[in-house]
Structures are given as C-alpha cells and as structure tokens.
Design an enzyme around this catalytic site. Structure first.
Site, short mmCIF file in Angstrom:
data_model
loop_
_atom_site.label_atom_id
_atom_site.label_comp_id
_atom_site.label_asym_id
_atom_site.label_seq_id
_atom_site.Cartn_x
_atom_site.Cartn_y
_atom_site.Cartn_z
N HIS A 238 -6.19 5.08 4.06
CA HIS A 238 -4.95 4.61 3.80
C HIS A 238 -4.46 4.46 2.28
CE1 HIS A 238 -6.50 0.74 4.95
NE2 HIS A 238 -6.92 1.25 5.11
N ARG B 175 -16.11 -6.14 0.13
CA ARG B 175 -15.23 -4.55 0.25
C ARG B 175 -15.07 -3.69 -0.54
NH1 ARG B 175 -13.80 -2.57 4.61
NH2 ARG B 175 -12.03 -2.00 4.58
N ARG C 276 -8.13 5.52 -3.50
CA ARG C 276 -9.64 4.80 -3.40
C ARG C 276 -10.72 5.26 -4.61
NH1 ARG C 276 -9.81 1.02 0.87
NH2 ARG C 276 -8.07 1.41 2.47
N LYS D 204 0.33 -1.63 0.35
CA LYS D 204 -0.33 -0.29 0.46
C LYS D 204 0.93 1.42 -0.07
CE LYS D 204 -4.10 -1.67 2.46
NZ LYS D 204 -5.16 -1.00 1.59
N GLY E 170 -6.22 -5.58 1.97
CA GLY E 170 -5.29 -6.22 3.76
C GLY E 170 -7.53 -6.96 3.82
N HIS E 171 -8.27 -7.05 4.11
CA HIS E 171 -8.90 -8.10 4.03
C HIS E 171 -9.07 -8.87 3.02
CE1 HIS E 171 -11.19 -4.53 6.13
NE2 HIS E 171 -11.91 -5.84 6.75
N HIS F 96 -12.73 -0.57 -2.15
CA HIS F 96 -11.76 -1.16 -3.31
C HIS F 96 -12.47 -1.07 -4.90
CE1 HIS F 96 -8.68 -2.07 -0.44
NE2 HIS F 96 -9.15 -2.71 0.40
#
Length: 200
Positions: free
Chosen positions: A77, A149, A24, A16, A83-84, A155
């Site tokens: 971020h 997400r 985003r 990231k 991340g998920h 995302h």
C-alpha cells in the site's frame, strides 16, 4: 488509546488511498535502477541519479535497488501517511493530555542505558537525567516508532514526521469531542510535538 488508534488508522488509510498514493522508497529506487541501467527512462531528479548514496549502494550490492530491512520488501500500500507513526502520534497525545508529563522521569525511576556491549542496563550517567520528563520520553517513543519504519526502508522521513502530527490532530479532535460529554468541568493542557502548548 484504543479509540484514537482506530480513528488514526482510518484517517491515515484515507490519506494513503484517496489523497496521496505516494510511492514507497523501494518502488522509487526500483525506478532509479531501471533508469540507471537503461531499461526505461524516468523523469528523475539529477540529485538522485548523482547521489553518493545511490552510487555506494550500487558499489556494495551490484544493483540500484534499495537494500531492505525486510526480506519480503515493503508493504504493497502507499507510503504516505505512515500508519505506525499516526497511531503513535495519537496515542502519545492522549497520554500527554491525561497525565502530568512535565514531571521528571527521575521522580519515578532511575533512567538507564545499555552498556557498551548492549548486554545489560546500567544507570544513565548523563548529567541531564534530572531534566528528562515524561513528555520528552513520550515524544521520543513516538519518534522512534516513526523513525524505525524509515530506517527499515519502508517510509520516507516526511511520512513519519507528518503522520505524527496527523495522529496528534486526531487525538486533539477526539479530546475536544469527548470533553463536551463530560459532566465535570475538565480541561487538558499539554505540549504538542511542535513545542506549542494547547488547552482543550
């Protein structure tokens, strides 16, 4: 599972901040809004500016800003990697490596689905119930984590897809490292997200 989760998060946060720093969707649509309303010119692709989805969003909401599933908006971020999805990819890979996941789900329980009202579960009526495997269900869980997400607007589709693979690579690396420390001669064979079979 806990070990690969931690390693997955450390890896994805490196991606990231030190590699990609991808906007985003909410931020990107903010640029579309500012550009489309003449406040500032951005170098945006014509496909975005002429998109039926963007036009419909403006028609429905009076703005080109992205409608969000979360009132607080997207995380501050960067978007890629997810991340998920990275954690889901790593954890599911560990489970596929440790268990015989080609066994039909129906060997353990009767698959169920919600009724039309969504108020209760009933036995799955599809003819493919006997073909549903543990591996397929694990892959579905990982995909649902990543896709959820995306649907929320935090995302891009590629964030989830590629991050599942990143998590998978991390889990494979952990399995390879740990195998070297085992007294027993063991191996792990499972099917990756791309359909290929790997043996460690």
């Amino acid at each position: 599972i806990a070990e690969v989760s931690t390693r997955a998060l450390k890896s994805v946060w490196f991606q990231k901040w030190f590699v990609h720093r991808r906007l985003r969707p909410e931020v990107y649509l903010g640029r579309v809004h500012v550009h489309a309303t003449g406040q500032k010119a951005y170098d945006l692709h014509a496909d975005v500016l002429n998109s039926a989805a963007v036009a419909q969003s403006f028609s429905n909401n009076g703005t080109y800003l992205l409608p969000m599933g979360f009132p607080e908006g997207s995380p501050a971020h960067p978007s890629y990697g997810a991340g998920h999805a990275t954690v889901a990819g790593a954890c599911v890979t560990i489970l596929k490596a440790l268990f015989d996941t080609e066994v039909p789900v129906s060997n353990f329980f009767t698959p169920q689905e919600p009724n039309d009202a969504g108020t209760a579960l009933m036995n799955y009526a599809g003819g493919d119930a006997g073909l549903m495997t543990i591996a397929g269900e694990l892959n579905k869980i990982a995909s649902n984590v990543a896709t959820g997400r995306n649907i929320a607007g935090v995302h891009w589709r590629t964030d989830g897809e590629e991050s599942l693979r990143l998590g998978e690579k991390i889990a494979i690396s952990v399995l390879r490292d740990q195998k070297l420390t085992f007294n027993e001669d063991v191996s792990f064979t499972f099917t990756k997200f791309d359909g290929s079979v790997v043996t460690i």
